[in-house]
Design an enzyme around this catalytic site. Structure first.
Site, mmCIF file in Angstrom:
data_model
loop_
_atom_site.group_PDB
_atom_site.id
_atom_site.type_symbol
_atom_site.label_atom_id
_atom_site.label_comp_id
_atom_site.label_asym_id
_atom_site.label_seq_id
_atom_site.Cartn_x
_atom_site.Cartn_y
_atom_site.Cartn_z
ATOM 1 N N PHE A 80 -31.430 133.497 -67.631
ATOM 2 C CA PHE A 80 -31.411 134.807 -66.968
ATOM 3 C C PHE A 80 -30.069 135.007 -66.270
ATOM 4 O O PHE A 80 -29.672 134.160 -65.461
ATOM 5 C CB PHE A 80 -32.567 134.857 -65.957
ATOM 6 C CG PHE A 80 -32.580 136.059 -65.047
ATOM 7 C CD1 PHE A 80 -32.420 137.344 -65.553
ATOM 8 C CD2 PHE A 80 -32.773 135.899 -63.681
ATOM 9 C CE1 PHE A 80 -32.434 138.451 -64.714
ATOM 10 C CE2 PHE A 80 -32.801 137.005 -62.831
ATOM 11 C CZ PHE A 80 -32.634 138.272 -63.352
ATOM 12 N N HIS A 89 -18.072 147.626 -48.581
ATOM 13 C CA HIS A 89 -18.687 147.867 -47.266
ATOM 14 C C HIS A 89 -20.091 148.426 -47.464
ATOM 15 O O HIS A 89 -20.318 149.645 -47.389
ATOM 16 C CB HIS A 89 -17.794 148.816 -46.439
ATOM 17 C CG HIS A 89 -16.433 148.236 -46.209
ATOM 18 N ND1 HIS A 89 -16.083 147.561 -45.053
ATOM 19 C CD2 HIS A 89 -15.357 148.158 -47.024
ATOM 20 C CE1 HIS A 89 -14.838 147.119 -45.159
ATOM 21 N NE2 HIS A 89 -14.382 147.468 -46.347
ATOM 22 N N HIS A 93 -22.204 143.277 -44.069
ATOM 23 C CA HIS A 93 -20.864 143.005 -44.610
ATOM 24 C C HIS A 93 -19.837 142.760 -43.526
ATOM 25 O O HIS A 93 -20.066 143.034 -42.358
ATOM 26 C CB HIS A 93 -20.421 144.172 -45.505
ATOM 27 C CG HIS A 93 -20.094 145.410 -44.740
ATOM 28 N ND1 HIS A 93 -21.033 146.335 -44.408
ATOM 29 C CD2 HIS A 93 -18.920 145.866 -44.226
ATOM 30 C CE1 HIS A 93 -20.473 147.317 -43.729
ATOM 31 N NE2 HIS A 93 -19.186 147.045 -43.587
ATOM 32 N N ASP A 95 -15.882 143.496 -42.252
ATOM 33 C CA ASP A 95 -14.625 144.239 -42.354
ATOM 34 C C ASP A 95 -13.517 143.227 -42.085
ATOM 35 O O ASP A 95 -13.450 142.664 -40.989
ATOM 36 C CB ASP A 95 -14.500 145.297 -41.242
ATOM 37 C CG ASP A 95 -15.484 146.438 -41.367
ATOM 38 O OD1 ASP A 95 -16.181 146.543 -42.385
ATOM 39 O OD2 ASP A 95 -15.533 147.237 -40.400
ATOM 40 N N HIS A 99 -8.797 146.019 -43.379
ATOM 41 C CA HIS A 99 -9.582 147.243 -43.608
ATOM 42 C C HIS A 99 -8.871 148.483 -43.043
ATOM 43 O O HIS A 99 -8.970 149.573 -43.588
ATOM 44 C CB HIS A 99 -10.956 147.061 -42.961
ATOM 45 C CG HIS A 99 -11.933 148.165 -43.199
ATOM 46 N ND1 HIS A 99 -11.989 148.909 -44.356
ATOM 47 C CD2 HIS A 99 -12.932 148.640 -42.411
ATOM 48 C CE1 HIS A 99 -12.954 149.795 -44.271
ATOM 49 N NE2 HIS A 99 -13.535 149.669 -43.104
ATOM 50 N N HIS A 221 -12.136 150.200 -34.495
ATOM 51 C CA HIS A 221 -11.551 149.510 -35.656
ATOM 52 C C HIS A 221 -10.030 149.418 -35.502
ATOM 53 O O HIS A 221 -9.412 148.434 -35.881
ATOM 54 C CB HIS A 221 -11.840 150.290 -36.953
ATOM 55 C CG HIS A 221 -13.228 150.141 -37.509
ATOM 56 N ND1 HIS A 221 -14.330 150.729 -36.954
ATOM 57 C CD2 HIS A 221 -13.681 149.472 -38.599
ATOM 58 C CE1 HIS A 221 -15.403 150.446 -37.677
ATOM 59 N NE2 HIS A 221 -15.043 149.685 -38.682
HETATM 60 ZN ZN LIG Z 1 -17.248 148.004 -42.916
#
Ligand SMILES: [Zn+2]
Length: 272
Positions: A80, A89, A93, A95, A99, A221
């Site tokens: 299989f 993302h 997950h 970053d 990113h 971020h």
């Molecule tokens: Zn992300």
């Protein structure tokens, strides 16, 4: 008399020294046992990862999120196998620093030492229940430190907002208003800056993003990734962790040049 006093002082000194050595050895043994305890059951492992399929709550705008295709079946081929495609993302997950800012580490380049660390769990479920747009404050971080001590260098911060209770209902998880603006909690820039100053390796959360839902320019971020931190998003089961005392292992897929990727995340908890 003098001589025997000297002798007994020396003996006391020896006893104190040997007790310190025994205590040291005992601590070392305890830390060793922590990992060994995973197989004996003395250490509990909490999986902070959601299983991946094509129906997980996703960032708006990406129509195609995940696809798996069967290539061989046990009945027909004797074994299989599948092939799959997915966004970097999506689901639980990581970053990678690359990113956002160019020239930073891609997911395969993150030093392995940064993938292991003590967990700092900040519980903001009450705040988030009252305000979907709640952002972690520096005062809340300082409150955590007043209760548990200074955040150690190399720690992972895991923000427990309670949003995991909405998973896997995409509408409730995104919590979008009539104007298409999402509403879920996140970090503030000021709190992220304080955590960066403490030397933490990453910021985790149980929502779609470390930036709160209404964010337009992903300001957190833009602060933590340039400092070479990484983010863990859509974390599961944070409610099973103590605010302090767990140890986290984050194992992202090693995609060469990747901006991030699916990540298996474990928390270890000593049970004795
Ligand atoms: Zn992300």
């Amino acid at each position: 008399m003098r001589k025997s006093l000297f002798l007994s002082c020396t003996l006391v000194g020896l006893v104190v020294a040997s007790t310190a050595i025994t205590a040291q050895k005992k601590n070392a043994a305890t830390e060793e046992d922590w990992l060994r305890g995973v197989t004996t059951g003395k250490t509990r492992v909490v999986d902070l990862t959601y299983a991946i399929n094509d129906k997980l709550p996703a960032w708006p705008g990406d129509g195609h999120v995940f696809e798996a295709k069967v290539n061989a079946t046990a009945d027909k081929d004797g074994y299989f196998t599948r092939s799959f495609w997915m966004l970097e993302h999506y689901g639980t997950h990581m970053d990678a620093p690359a990113h956002f800012p160019p020239g930073k580490l891609t997911v395969d380049e993150i030093p392995t030492a940064h993938l292991f660390g003590p967990a700092v769990v900040v519980d903001v479920r009450d705040e988030a229940a009252n305000d979907s747009d709640y952002r972690l404050t520096t005062a809340r971080v300082e409150k955590w430190e007043a209760a548990h001590g200074k955040i150690p260098q190399g720690a992972f911060v895991l923000l427990r907002t309670g949003w995991a209770a909405r998973w896997p209902n995409q509408a409730r998880y995104r919590n979008m208003d009539g104007q298409g603006v999402m509403h879920f909690p996140g970090y503030s820039v000021a709190a992220a800056e304080l955590l960066i100053a403490r030397g933490v390796v990453g910021l985790g959360i149980d929502t779609l993003s470390i930036d709160y839902g209404p964010s337009k320019d992903f300001e957190v971020h833009r602060v933590d990734l340039p400092a070479n931190l990484y983010n863990l998003e859509n974390l599961a089961s944070l409610d099973a962790l103590p605010e302090s005392g767990a140890f986290v292992i984050a194992a992202p897929i090693k995609l060469e040049g990747g901006s991030g990727g699916a990540c298996r995340v474990f928390a270890l908890l000593p049970t004795s």
